[in-house]
Design a protein around this motif. Structure first.
Motif, mmCIF file in Angstrom:
data_model
loop_
_atom_site.group_PDB
_atom_site.id
_atom_site.type_symbol
_atom_site.label_atom_id
_atom_site.label_comp_id
_atom_site.label_asym_id
_atom_site.label_seq_id
_atom_site.Cartn_x
_atom_site.Cartn_y
_atom_site.Cartn_z
ATOM 1 N N PRO A 52 0.828 -1.206 0.000
ATOM 2 C CA PRO A 52 0.000 0.000 0.000
ATOM 3 C C PRO A 52 0.865 1.260 0.000
ATOM 4 N N SER A 53 0.591 2.137 -0.927
ATOM 5 C CA SER A 53 1.351 3.381 -1.039
ATOM 6 C C SER A 53 0.611 4.315 -1.987
ATOM 7 N N LEU A 54 0.706 5.600 -1.727
ATOM 8 C CA LEU A 54 0.098 6.578 -2.630
ATOM 9 C C LEU A 54 0.720 6.503 -4.016
ATOM 10 N N THR A 55 1.958 5.987 -4.087
ATOM 11 C CA THR A 55 2.647 5.895 -5.379
ATOM 12 C C THR A 55 2.184 4.697 -6.203
ATOM 13 N N MET A 56 1.348 3.820 -5.629
ATOM 14 C CA MET A 56 0.939 2.603 -6.334
ATOM 15 C C MET A 56 -0.583 2.439 -6.371
ATOM 16 N N ARG A 66 9.404 -3.884 -12.826
ATOM 17 C CA ARG A 66 8.879 -2.966 -11.823
ATOM 18 C C ARG A 66 8.919 -3.643 -10.460
ATOM 19 N N LEU A 67 10.020 -4.308 -10.193
ATOM 20 C CA LEU A 67 10.174 -4.970 -8.902
ATOM 21 C C LEU A 67 10.421 -3.927 -7.818
ATOM 22 N N LEU A 68 9.803 -4.118 -6.660
ATOM 23 C CA LEU A 68 10.007 -3.207 -5.537
ATOM 24 C C LEU A 68 11.042 -3.777 -4.581
ATOM 25 N N MET A 69 11.832 -2.903 -3.989
ATOM 26 C CA MET A 69 12.665 -3.261 -2.845
ATOM 27 C C MET A 69 12.115 -2.459 -1.680
ATOM 28 N N VAL A 70 11.611 -3.162 -0.658
ATOM 29 C CA VAL A 70 10.965 -2.503 0.465
ATOM 30 C C VAL A 70 11.723 -2.802 1.749
ATOM 31 N N GLN A 71 11.479 -1.997 2.759
ATOM 32 C CA GLN A 71 12.095 -2.222 4.069
ATOM 33 C C GLN A 71 11.023 -2.142 5.158
ATOM 34 N N PHE A 72 11.086 -3.077 6.092
ATOM 35 C CA PHE A 72 10.229 -3.022 7.270
ATOM 36 C C PHE A 72 10.760 -1.941 8.198
ATOM 37 N N GLN A 84 5.914 -1.113 5.533
ATOM 38 C CA GLN A 84 6.738 -1.657 4.453
ATOM 39 C C GLN A 84 6.948 -0.513 3.467
ATOM 40 N N VAL A 85 8.055 0.181 3.622
ATOM 41 C CA VAL A 85 8.282 1.384 2.815
ATOM 42 C C VAL A 85 9.035 1.012 1.541
ATOM 43 N N ILE A 86 8.748 1.738 0.478
ATOM 44 C CA ILE A 86 9.368 1.468 -0.824
ATOM 45 C C ILE A 86 10.659 2.265 -0.933
ATOM 46 N N LEU A 87 11.751 1.541 -1.151
ATOM 47 C CA LEU A 87 13.066 2.158 -1.306
ATOM 48 C C LEU A 87 13.472 2.292 -2.773
ATOM 49 N N TYR A 88 12.916 1.414 -3.609
ATOM 50 C CA TYR A 88 13.305 1.345 -5.024
ATOM 51 C C TYR A 88 12.182 0.659 -5.779
ATOM 52 N N PRO A 89 11.908 1.089 -7.030
ATOM 53 C CA PRO A 89 12.557 2.099 -7.860
ATOM 54 C C PRO A 89 12.166 3.526 -7.480
ATOM 55 N N ALA A 90 12.889 4.483 -8.032
ATOM 56 C CA ALA A 90 12.770 5.879 -7.619
ATOM 57 C C ALA A 90 11.352 6.419 -7.783
ATOM 58 N N ARG A 146 10.184 6.526 1.086
ATOM 59 C CA ARG A 146 10.971 6.799 2.298
ATOM 60 C C ARG A 146 12.409 6.338 2.080
ATOM 61 N N ASP A 147 13.329 6.859 2.897
ATOM 62 C CA ASP A 147 14.744 6.485 2.785
ATOM 63 C C ASP A 147 15.040 5.223 3.581
ATOM 64 N N VAL A 148 16.129 4.546 3.203
ATOM 65 C CA VAL A 148 16.542 3.331 3.869
ATOM 66 C C VAL A 148 17.072 3.626 5.274
ATOM 67 N N GLN A 149 16.802 2.718 6.209
ATOM 68 C CA GLN A 149 17.374 2.788 7.556
ATOM 69 C C GLN A 149 18.463 1.733 7.664
ATOM 70 N N PHE A 150 19.584 2.082 8.270
ATOM 71 C CA PHE A 150 20.704 1.162 8.441
ATOM 72 C C PHE A 150 21.522 1.629 9.616
ATOM 73 N N PRO A 151 22.375 0.775 10.217
ATOM 74 C CA PRO A 151 22.615 -0.637 9.918
ATOM 75 C C PRO A 151 21.486 -1.522 10.457
ATOM 76 N N VAL A 152 21.613 -2.854 10.207
ATOM 77 C CA VAL A 152 20.601 -3.794 10.670
ATOM 78 C C VAL A 152 20.588 -3.853 12.190
ATOM 79 N N ALA A 153 21.740 -4.092 12.797
ATOM 80 C CA ALA A 153 21.872 -4.121 14.257
ATOM 81 C C ALA A 153 22.140 -2.713 14.729
#
Length: 393
Positions: free
Chosen positions: A265-269, A351-357, A374-380, A385-392
């Motif tokens: 779910p996203s306003l972009t989709m 049009r594959l999405l890369m998402v992050q929890f 579940q935010v969409i990081l890619y494609p532009a 939203r931006d990626v969060q890192f590191p994992v730990a």
């Protein structure tokens, strides 16, 4: 309407995983197709005939699949064929090719690369480079991290889907100039993933790319959480992280896991018809014991039959050759957007999405019905939203 429903039905046949490891997606896809059948038949069917689904449980076992398709073609005399899952449809391809049948598959990755069969189509948004698309999206996200990561660990199950994904990941690691410090597969029968994650941790990779099946994916996330795996990005090609049942089990252990997806779910989709479909699907999912969210594969299962519907109406035919030719030459408006196929039956453009929890709290599934978990990081063009890192942390 009554005369149409009294005519001989148009039979669409397929194997479906109602039991076994892929039962969650199998049941969800079946419900999506059943919704479409009910809608079409309520309008009088196609070509003045009702639609009938003919299907058998393949038990998520490729060994059962050739026999099922032989029965569908020779005994049930189905008009059209569908299929699903990489490992399973590959087993059916020889008989499908021999009988010159068209097949519309769901979420099969690179299954036609070897056969190059012109009557094969696949409705997930992998694009022409099916083997490389997941890792490419993962590495596109990775290169936005500062400082830029340098090393990657690659790991996955020794099975068709995972091996295809890892082939692409190895090539893309070189393309993106990431040094591979770990590259292993594990038997599909593996139950303890802690030794695998410890071995990965020992190489201190900046990125951990995983190509796994549902049960493996859960095991890898649990092991990484328990060990406290230190890396910038973790995930990539994990089947199962899209399933509501596993999302509920893992709860906030999912935070910062990065993984591929097809729709969230996203306003972009907001594609025409997608919200109405999901409302119908989610209302019926509890009674049918299937994935209560239905974001991953059901919209693409529904889109697959939409493509068949539009092609049948346009050609006025059920001939496999005529339908295949039409589908190759035309674009289709579906609830997942416009689909146009290339010569191998894949999406002409990926049009594959890369998402992050992110910010997951507890096991409630309602939190996922809105954007932000579940935010969409890619494609532009779909990023929210931006990626969060590191994992730990």
């Amino acid at each position: 309407m009554a005369p149409a429903l009294a005519a001989d039905p148009i039979k669409i046949g397929f194997s479906v995983s109602l039991t076994g490891g892929l039962a969650s997606s199998g049941k969800a896809n079946l419900l999506a197709k059943q919704i479409w059948v009910e809608e079409v038949n309520a309008k009088g069917g196609l070509l003045g005939r009702p639609i009938q689904l003919v299907y058998y449980d393949d038990q998520t076992n490729a060994a059962t699949v050739p026999g099922i398709y032989a029965k569908l073609i020779d005994v049930d005399k189905v008009d059209l064929l569908m299929g699903a899952a990489t490992n399973l449809i590959v087993a059916a391809m020889p008989i499908i090719i021999e009988r010159k049948k068209m097949v519309m598959t769901l979420v099969a990755l690179g299954s036609n690369d070897e056969f190059n069969y012109p009557r094969y189509f696949q409705t997930a948004a992998w694009g022409p480079d099916a083997k490389g698309v997941i890792s490419e999206a993962f590495f596109e996200v990775a290169k936005t991290i500062t400082p830029r990561p340098k090393t990657v660990a690659l790991v996955g199950a020794d099975a068709e889907f995972s091996n295809n994904v890892l082939i692409g990941a190895r090539a893309n690691a070189k393309k993106y100039d990431f040094k591979t410090v770990y590259d292993r597969t594990y038997p599909p029968s593996t139950v303890d993933y802690t030794p695998i994650v410890r071995a990965i941790q020992a190489t201190s990779p900046d990125l951990v790319f995983i190509a796994s099946y549902p049960v493996d994916s859960v095991g890898m996330v649990r092991a990484a959480t328990e060990i406290g795996l230190k890396t910038q990005l973790f995930g990539g090609g994990m089947v199962g992280m899209q399933y509501a049942s596993f999302m509920g089990q893992l709860a906030d252990k999912l935070n910062r896991v990065v993984n591929y997806h097809l729709y969230v779910p996203s306003l972009t989709m907001k594609f025409p018809g997608i919200e109405e479909f999901l409302k119908t699907y989610q209302a019926r999912a509890p009674q049918q014991g299937t994935d209560p969210l239905g974001f991953y594969q059901p919209p693409f299962a529904y889109a697959a039959v939409q493509v068949l519907e539009q092609a049948i109406k346009a050609t006025g035919s059920l001939d496999d050759g005529k339908l295949a030719d039409y589908i190759h030459k035309n674009a289709f408006d579906t609830i997942v957007g416009e689909i146009r196929f290339d010569e191998r039956g894949e999406w002409a453009k990926p049009r594959l999405l890369m998402v992050q929890f992110q910010n997951v709290q507890g096991s409630s599934l309602d939190q996922y019905k809105q954007s932000g978990k579940q935010v969409i990081l890619y494609p532009a063009q779909y990023k929210n939203r931006d990626v969060q890192f590191p994992v730990a942390k």
